[in-house]
Design a protein around this motif. Structure first.
Motif, PDB file in Angstrom:
ATOM      1  N   GLU A 278       2.003  10.450  10.648  1.00 56.02           N
ATOM      2  CA  GLU A 278       2.430  11.839  10.498  1.00 56.02           C
ATOM      3  C   GLU A 278       2.653  12.399  11.909  1.00 56.02           C
ATOM      4  O   GLU A 278       1.908  12.064  12.845  1.00 56.02           O
ATOM      5  N   ALA A 279       3.632  13.266  12.040  1.00 55.97           N
ATOM      6  CA  ALA A 279       3.992  13.760  13.375  1.00 55.97           C
ATOM      7  C   ALA A 279       2.777  14.356  14.106  1.00 55.97           C
ATOM      8  O   ALA A 279       2.562  14.077  15.291  1.00 55.97           O
ATOM      9  N   ALA A 280       1.957  15.148  13.387  1.00 53.07           N
ATOM     10  CA  ALA A 280       0.808  15.790  14.035  1.00 53.07           C
ATOM     11  C   ALA A 280      -0.150  14.737  14.602  1.00 53.07           C
ATOM     12  O   ALA A 280      -0.721  14.919  15.690  1.00 53.07           O
ATOM     13  N   SER A 281      -0.310  13.632  13.889  1.00 52.28           N
ATOM     14  CA  SER A 281      -1.225  12.594  14.362  1.00 52.28           C
ATOM     15  C   SER A 281      -0.632  11.801  15.516  1.00 52.28           C
ATOM     16  O   SER A 281      -1.355  11.369  16.414  1.00 52.28           O
ATOM     17  N   VAL A 282       0.680  11.612  15.497  1.00 53.38           N
ATOM     18  CA  VAL A 282       1.296  10.892  16.612  1.00 53.38           C
ATOM     19  C   VAL A 282       1.157  11.743  17.891  1.00 53.38           C
ATOM     20  O   VAL A 282       0.834  11.220  18.963  1.00 53.38           O
ATOM     21  N   LYS A 283       1.306  13.052  17.747  1.00 53.43           N
ATOM     22  CA  LYS A 283       1.063  13.954  18.894  1.00 53.43           C
ATOM     23  C   LYS A 283      -0.366  13.764  19.390  1.00 53.43           C
ATOM     24  O   LYS A 283      -0.616  13.686  20.592  1.00 53.43           O
ATOM     25  N   SER A 284      -1.296  13.706  18.447  1.00 52.40           N
ATOM     26  CA  SER A 284      -2.705  13.574  18.789  1.00 52.40           C
ATOM     27  C   SER A 284      -2.980  12.220  19.475  1.00 52.40           C
ATOM     28  O   SER A 284      -3.807  12.134  20.388  1.00 52.40           O
ATOM     29  N   ILE A 285      -2.254  11.192  19.051  1.00 48.81           N
ATOM     30  CA  ILE A 285      -2.415   9.864  19.678  1.00 48.81           C
ATOM     31  C   ILE A 285      -1.903   9.917  21.116  1.00 48.81           C
ATOM     32  O   ILE A 285      -2.545   9.398  22.040  1.00 48.81           O
ATOM     33  N   VAL A 341       1.951  -1.775   9.682  1.00 45.56           N
ATOM     34  CA  VAL A 341       1.764  -2.177  11.094  1.00 45.56           C
ATOM     35  C   VAL A 341       0.994  -1.114  11.876  1.00 45.56           C
ATOM     36  O   VAL A 341       0.998   0.060  11.505  1.00 45.56           O
ATOM     37  N   VAL A 342       0.366  -1.542  12.955  1.00 50.90           N
ATOM     38  CA  VAL A 342      -0.391  -0.605  13.802  1.00 50.90           C
ATOM     39  C   VAL A 342       0.544   0.118  14.762  1.00 50.90           C
ATOM     40  O   VAL A 342       1.397  -0.503  15.394  1.00 50.90           O
ATOM     41  N   ALA A 343       0.374   1.431  14.876  1.00 49.66           N
ATOM     42  CA  ALA A 343       1.068   2.178  15.937  1.00 49.66           C
ATOM     43  C   ALA A 343       0.007   2.883  16.780  1.00 49.66           C
ATOM     44  O   ALA A 343      -0.930   3.484  16.234  1.00 49.66           O
ATOM     45  N   ASP A 344       0.128   2.768  18.099  1.00 47.65           N
ATOM     46  CA  ASP A 344      -0.791   3.459  18.988  1.00 47.65           C
ATOM     47  C   ASP A 344      -0.015   4.000  20.181  1.00 47.65           C
ATOM     48  O   ASP A 344       1.224   4.005  20.174  1.00 47.65           O
ATOM     49  N   LYS A 345      -0.764   4.436  21.207  1.00 51.13           N
ATOM     50  CA  LYS A 345      -0.084   5.062  22.339  1.00 51.13           C
ATOM     51  C   LYS A 345       0.879   4.093  23.033  1.00 51.13           C
ATOM     52  O   LYS A 345       1.913   4.489  23.556  1.00 51.13           O
ATOM     53  N   ASP A 346       0.530   2.802  23.014  1.00 57.50           N
ATOM     54  CA  ASP A 346       1.350   1.822  23.734  1.00 57.50           C
ATOM     55  C   ASP A 346       2.658   1.483  23.033  1.00 57.50           C
ATOM     56  O   ASP A 346       3.631   1.129  23.686  1.00 57.50           O
ATOM     57  N   ASN A 347       2.667   1.519  21.708  1.00 64.40           N
ATOM     58  CA  ASN A 347       3.887   1.033  21.036  1.00 64.40           C
ATOM     59  C   ASN A 347       4.594   2.072  20.155  1.00 64.40           C
ATOM     60  O   ASN A 347       5.559   1.747  19.484  1.00 64.40           O
TER      61      ASN A 347
END
Ligand code: GAL
Length: 365
Positions: A278-285, A341-347
């Motif tokens: 979710e966009a809010a969580s990607v911002k938080s990541i 799949v995993v998404a984090d700050k790096d990818n």
């Protein structure tokens, strides 16, 4: 005489075609060239989460591109609303139902009605339990979602090398959502051995699914539970990891932690998992609060659902890749599984932005 016979035959054949149409119970309009427009009833749980709105929109677009009509309804997380929306679709005699249930246990009667009327049912993302009339299921590998979350925690805490012990708290999703149990079991298949070895410690002692489940996947409820955990079990100790099954719950957990001073130099944020991108969580990541999310490309799920419905309508073989896992209590529902799949700050850029799933502008602070 010949003329009369011809006329009679015409009347009889027209009658036969109309009878056939009634018998087929089709809601379809006649299109030019004689083929029919089929209507697909799409019942989604709510618009509260970004993901369901995306699912609904993706399906609507893709069905309409294939000349289907759609009736997309959202039930605001209210079970009676969802039941009556589906009942309406049955009354209108839609050709196929695609349903993501709010409460997997609450739709047996309405699915039985659909079956009585020969309307095929595709369970979407979440399984419909105790219903004979569920023909197929399209979802992501729910167990794997949990495995990815558990493995991420193990890797980030470097549990293979570090002695620990590290403190972890566990959250589960909605108890009436069949997926929630799969997510939890997947995560625990990875985490339990470390808990048994005491490398991971659940200081609250709350490890039972029913104890840690969050009704309706509600972020505010998760925040309140985290507040309680922090004030009862973490007045002296730090929490090092939180298993949050989805982004809504992760957002609640993050707020609670920030409220007591986590996220500053002397008190770093624990590893916090999530799901849904979710966009809010990607911002938080990006801001290094939440640590990861499990990305399930809902466009791909919508594509899979459309393909399955297409095959069902055409009477063709429906492609599935799992015939064992999803037992709804009445039958094992043939399933098409997609890979999370995993998404984090790096990818995240590569996985979420370059793929067009989210826009850069949506995840900027
Ligand atoms: C689950 C779904 C997740 C998450 C959650 C809350 O069933 O698989 O992606 O969105 O519901 O809506």
């Amino acid at each position: 005489m010949k003329m009369k016979l011809k006329k009679l035959m015409l009347v009889v054949s027209t009658l036969a075609v109309s009878l056939l149409l009634v018998a087929c119970g089709s809601s379809g309009d006649k299109k030019e060239g004689g083929s029919e427009t089929k209507t697909i009833g799409i019942s989604m749980p709510s618009k509260a989460l970004e993901r369901w709105e995306k699912d609904g929109n993706f399906m609507k677009d893709q069905f309409e591109k294939k000349d289907y009509k759609t009736d997309v309804q959202y039930a605001q997380d209210s079970v009676p609303t969802q039941v009556s929306q589906i009942e309406n679709m049955i009354t209108k005699n839609v050709d196929v139902l695609v349903i993501a249930p709010i409460d997997g246990e609450a739709l047996s009667d309405v699915v039985a009605k659909a079956k009585k009327q020969d309307i095929p049912v595709l369970a979407y993302d979440r399984l419909i339990m105790h219903a004979e009339g569920v023909d197929y299921y399209a979802t992501f590998d729910n167990f794997k979602v949990g495995v990815l979350q558990g493995q991420f925690i193990v890797d980030k805490l470097n549990l293979e090398k570090e002695a620990g012990p590290f403190n972890i708290e566990l959250f589960g999703g909605a108890p009436d959502d069949n997926n929630a149990k799969f997510f939890f079991d997947g995560a625990m298949s990875i985490l339990q051995p470390y808990i048994d070895d005491k490398k991971l410690v659940v200081k609250s002692g709350q490890t039972d699914f029913n104890k840690i489940a969050i009704k309706n996947w509600d972020g505010a409820t998760a925040q309140a539970r985290m507040d309680n955990l922090l004030s009862s079990a973490y007045t002296k100790d730090q929490v090092d990891a939180v298993l949050a099954p989805n982004d809504a719950i992760a957002v609640g957990v993050v707020s609670s932690l920030k409220g007591v001073g986590y996220g500053k130099e002397d008190r770093k944020m624990p590893i916090i998992t999530g799901q849904d991108a979710e966009a809010a969580s990607v911002k938080s990541i990006i801001a290094e609060e939440q640590t990861m999310t499990v990305f399930k490309n809902t466009q791909k799920l919508a594509e899979a659902a459309v393909k399955m419905v297409d095959e069902m309508v055409a009477g063709e073989k429906v492609e599935v890749n799992d015939k064992d896992t999803y037992d709804n209590g009445k039958k094992v529902v043939p399933t098409y599984l997609l890979e999370p799949v995993v998404a984090d700050k790096d990818n995240y850029k590569e996985i979420l932005i370059d793929s067009g799933y989210l826009k850069e502008s949506e995840v900027k602070k």
